[in-house]
Design a protein around this motif. Structure first.
Motif: not given
Lengths: 205, 632
Positions: B31-35, B73-80, B107-113
């Protein structure tokens, strides 16, 4: 030697800004839709800044090859710039390689500044000829300038290369993929360049 | 080019490694993509930005990598589910946050590439980011093919959620920036609602307890990885030599074995789960034979970790021989390729491998040495940086106090070479030109009497140069900061930034104004058009003479490549061979690729295929021999 018999190693080389990455991708796409495994290794990032740019296009049945052709294992070289053909032969050449070269040089700034020497085409052509199975040269940039857009040299070279029937991709199949990928306006001018390349090589054969 | 959200499962496409990673994220319901853009990672978030509206994603170009990871990380904390991508150097910037984030649950999976650039094709350093996974006690995956780049990304989200930690993934230039076959999977339809559960705070305290928790996750991961389909053995039951490899090393190793005809003698164990290693599986493979070759890119990460297991399990497996970077069978720096594997195998097995006829190698080598000229990279024709550095060079020469330039990361890094008249003394990381200058500017009390200029780009300014400028005002450091503002992150593919007025979602936003920020930071600020060579040089000279505090000169002109796309040139440029006296200033010193040398007439000439008709050379010609001509 396993895949050597059913694989093709094509190198498209040139200088940043000549549109080498685009034609590599288009050729690759067309072959994937024909059921081939294609791997393209590209060096860019700094590509538009005057450096040599080389795409390794590796075509095989049933197997994904690595992104870089091993030394001396080139099969076909399409050079959008003449001296780049020779640079590539230095590492990837062998006596079976077929070379298609655009005659129009892009002088490195180092040559203009007098710090490097650019050979004349005759000398270059001779060196390519003696280090390949066959070398074809065409005036792709001159033709492209005639057509009004120097960048079209890349598509003229593709037309000429596909007309040599060295890889399992026909001009028509390529053209069809082109029409699905480019906007109508870009497709028309590129298709003309493709035809021009085909015509030039057929005259020379 | 290919559309990464094509909804045709089972369709086979030619995808760039980075596009495959982006597709994998879509298939995982990201849902959330950053770079922050950086070669060779930029296309991951770049291609997700293209489908953001259609797939209902939030995508952003963050101001730097640390902020990018914080937003993810904020997205992941919020379940996304969220993905954050960066190049090797970016991970250094993000590492402070990463080494705290690892201790709190997600909470939500966070993948760091992280995409590494072996051989530094487009980077100021060569770095192996995998060390961070060990440092942060986080799982690390390494895709070996384009298909795996997609499939592994999807799996990385599952792993991240299963253990409640960030899952790291390492790409390298030859995976991320190469293209290959990828069979598409299903795109999920998900309507996850974001919610922050305030009852679970994200604190690292009590630190010892959280650190212990993190270690327990590593143990859990080791077990999960034992059965991963991304760890695979190819080869005979009892090989003479077994290759341990990961990432791009798989295809190179397979090809080397194939070219040498060693399919019956050499086995390959490909590891996709690089940290923590699946110890039991590794031990089983260590029992297969006595000799092992380790193939990987940059540092001996896998090598050292396998050696550690071998030492620990030595009573079970007995003595073994290991070949790799430590034994110098594989070069310790530079990118991997098939030939490096061939060379290592030839040496271990005492085999002679001839890639081609020796006489061919000899003659083509001689010809290449004599006939093939170097192609040094330089600024594009029409590039504003050439003009900026021309003025900086002239100002420093006129000033005559031995002034020098500290540099930064971007297209203008090329000023370390002839393109920018060898002006750059340093390029030591984002924003560091300004930081160094802030230091040099305080050394006058110890006798340093040379003026200092820091150059940085507009995107770099927001990324990391602003703190240095605040520091310079606070500590009253005396230097000139030149902002080379070309209105884009040009080096990595023209991504927008806070000064441009548009964001990754395509929304128009009020652009941040670099001059007012600098003024608020207490600097004296002026803006010039670098194509006004005289005015720019004059202003810079005045600023160099001003000995009080930080000064900022913004040299603003749009990147020539962007300008070419947007505007038609106003005139043609021509050299009048009668007027040209052959002084060579334009061709030999100015170094624009559009200017060439007419050997017969011994005058400068214009290469029409390369000239973008910017007309800058008209102003540097002392004889007025270069002309702007209106087109008829």
């Amino acid at each position: 030697m396993g895949f050597r018999t059913e694989a093709y190693n094509l190198i498209i080389t040139g200088v940043g800004g000549q549109g080498n990455v685009l034609i590599s991708q288009l050729i690759g796409q067309s072959l994937v839709s024909k059921g081939y495994f294609v791997t393209i290794g590209e060096t860019y990032g700094m590509a538009q800044r005057g450096g040599s740019v080389m795409s390794h296009i590796r075509i095989a049945r049933g197997k994904q090859l690595s992104p870089l052709i091993p030394r001396a294992k080139g099969d076909f070289i399409v050079a959008l710039e003449p001296v780049e053909a020779l640079r590539v032969l230095g590492v990837y050449g062998n006596l079976h390689v077929v070379v298609l070269v655009n005659t129009r040089p892009i002088y490195p700034v180092d040559v203009t500044t007098g710090n490097a020497f650019y050979p004349d085409f005759k000398e270059l052509r001779k060196a390519l000829g003696s280090h390949s199975r066959k070398t074809y040269s065409i005036d792709a940039t001159d033709k492209a300038i005639q057509m009004g857009l120097p960048i079209l040299a890349n598509m003229i070279m593709v037309g000429a290369f596909l007309a040599l029937k060295l890889i399992p991709l026909g001009i028509e199949e390529f053209r069809e993929n082109l029409s699905n990928t480019l906007s109508q306006k870009r497709f028309e001018i590129n298709a003309k360049a493709l035809e021009a390349g085909e015509a030039i090589i057929q005259e020379s054969l | 080019m290919p559309i990464i959200d094509l909804d045709e499962p089972q369709k086979e496409l030619l995808l760039m490694g980075n596009e495959a990673i982006a597709r994998g994220a879509l298939e995982a319901g990201v849902k959330v993509c950053t770079a922050y853009p950086g070669t060779p990672s930029s296309e991951i978030i770049g291609s997700l930005a293209e489908v953001a509206k259609a797939r209902d994603l939030y995508v952003e170009w963050s101001v730097n990598e640390k902020v990018a990871l914080e937003v993810a990380a904020s997205a992941s904390f919020s379940g996304l589910r969220s993905i954050c991508a960066m190049k090797q150097n970016g991970l250094n910037v993000a590492s402070d946050f990463l080494l705290h984030l690892n201790m709190v649950g997600l909470n939500g999976g966070l993948v760091l590439v992280t995409c590494d650039d072996p051989s530094a094709h487009s980077s100021p350093n060569e770095q192996d980011s995998r060390a961070y996974s060990k440092l942060a006690d986080l799982p690390l995956l390494e895709p070996a093919t384009f298909q795996e780049a997609k499939d592994m990304t999807t799996w990385a989200f599952t792993i991240s959620e299963e253990i409640g930690c960030v899952c790291m993934m390492r790409g390298v230039t030859r995976i991320s920036h190469s293209r290959g076959n990828v069979t598409l999977g299903e795109l999920p339809k998900s309507n996850v609602k974001a919610h922050y559960d305030a009852s679970t705070r994200r604190l690292t305290q009590p630190v010892n307890q959280r650190h212990q928790w993190l270690h327990s996750k590593l143990a859990q991961l080791g077990e999960i990885f034992e059965t991963s389909k991304f760890n695979q053995y190819y080869g005979p039951e009892r090989p003479d030599v077994l290759i341990f490899t990961c990432g791009s090393g798989l295809l190179y190793s397979q090809e080397a074995v194939n070219l040498m005809g060693l399919e019956d003698a050499v086995g390959i164990f490909k590891i996709g789960t690089s940290w923590p290693l699946p110890t039991k599986t590794i031990v089983e493979h260590l029992k297969r034979t006595e000799k092992f070759l380790i193939i990987e890119e940059v540092d001996p990460f896998l090598e050292c970790n396998v050696l550690e297991i071998a030492a620990y399990e030595s009573m079970k497996i007995g003595p073994k021989a290991f070949y790799g970077k430590r034994s110098q069978h594989v070069p310790s720096v530079g990118e991997m390729d098939t030939d490096r594997v061939i060379d290592a195998l030839s040496s271990i097995l005492d085999i002679r491998y001839e890639a081609r006829d020796r006489s061919y190698t000899k003659t083509i080598g001689e010809i290449a040495n004599t006939l093939v000229p170097e192609r040094t990279m330089g600024f594009c024709s029409g590039c504003p940086h050439r003009a900026s550095f021309w003025s900086i060079k002239n100002a420093l020469e006129t000033d005559k106090r031995g002034g020098f330039v500290t540099g930064d990361i971007g297209c203008y890094s090329l000023a370390r070479g002839p393109a920018g008249y060898y002006l750059l003394q340093t390029n030591l990381g984002m924003g560091s030109g300004a930081g160094l200058a802030s230091g040099f500017g305080k050394l006058d009390r110890f006798g340093l009497d040379q003026p200092v200029i820091a150059v940085c780009g507009d995107s770099t300014f927001f990324h990391a140069a602003m703190p240095a400028l605040a520091n310079a005002h606070y500590n009253q450091s005396n230097f000139v900061m030149v902002v080379l503002d070309n209105s884009a992150t040009a080096m990595t593919g023209f991504q927008p930034h806070p000064g441009v007025g548009i964001n990754a979602m395509g929304d128009k936003v009020e652009p941040l104004n670099i001059e007012s920020i600098c003024r608020d930071f207490g600097a004296k600020v002026e803006v010039t058009d670098p194509f006004d060579l005289r005015g720019t040089t004059k202003r810079l000279l005045e600023m160099l003479k001003d000995q009080k505090g930080p000064k900022v000169l913004i040299m603003r002109r749009k990147c020539a490549l962007l300008k070419q796309r947007e505007e038609e040139p106003l005139y043609k440029v021509r050299v009048d061979p009668q007027k040209c006296i052959g002084c060579e200033l334009c061709a030999k010193v100015f170094r624009c690729p559009g200017l060439i040398w007419d050997k017969e007439l011994e005058v400068a000439a214009i290469d029409e295929a390369l000239c973008v008709r910017c007309g800058l050379c008209v102003d540097i010609c002392p004889e007025e021999a270069i002309l702007r001509e209106k087109e008829s």
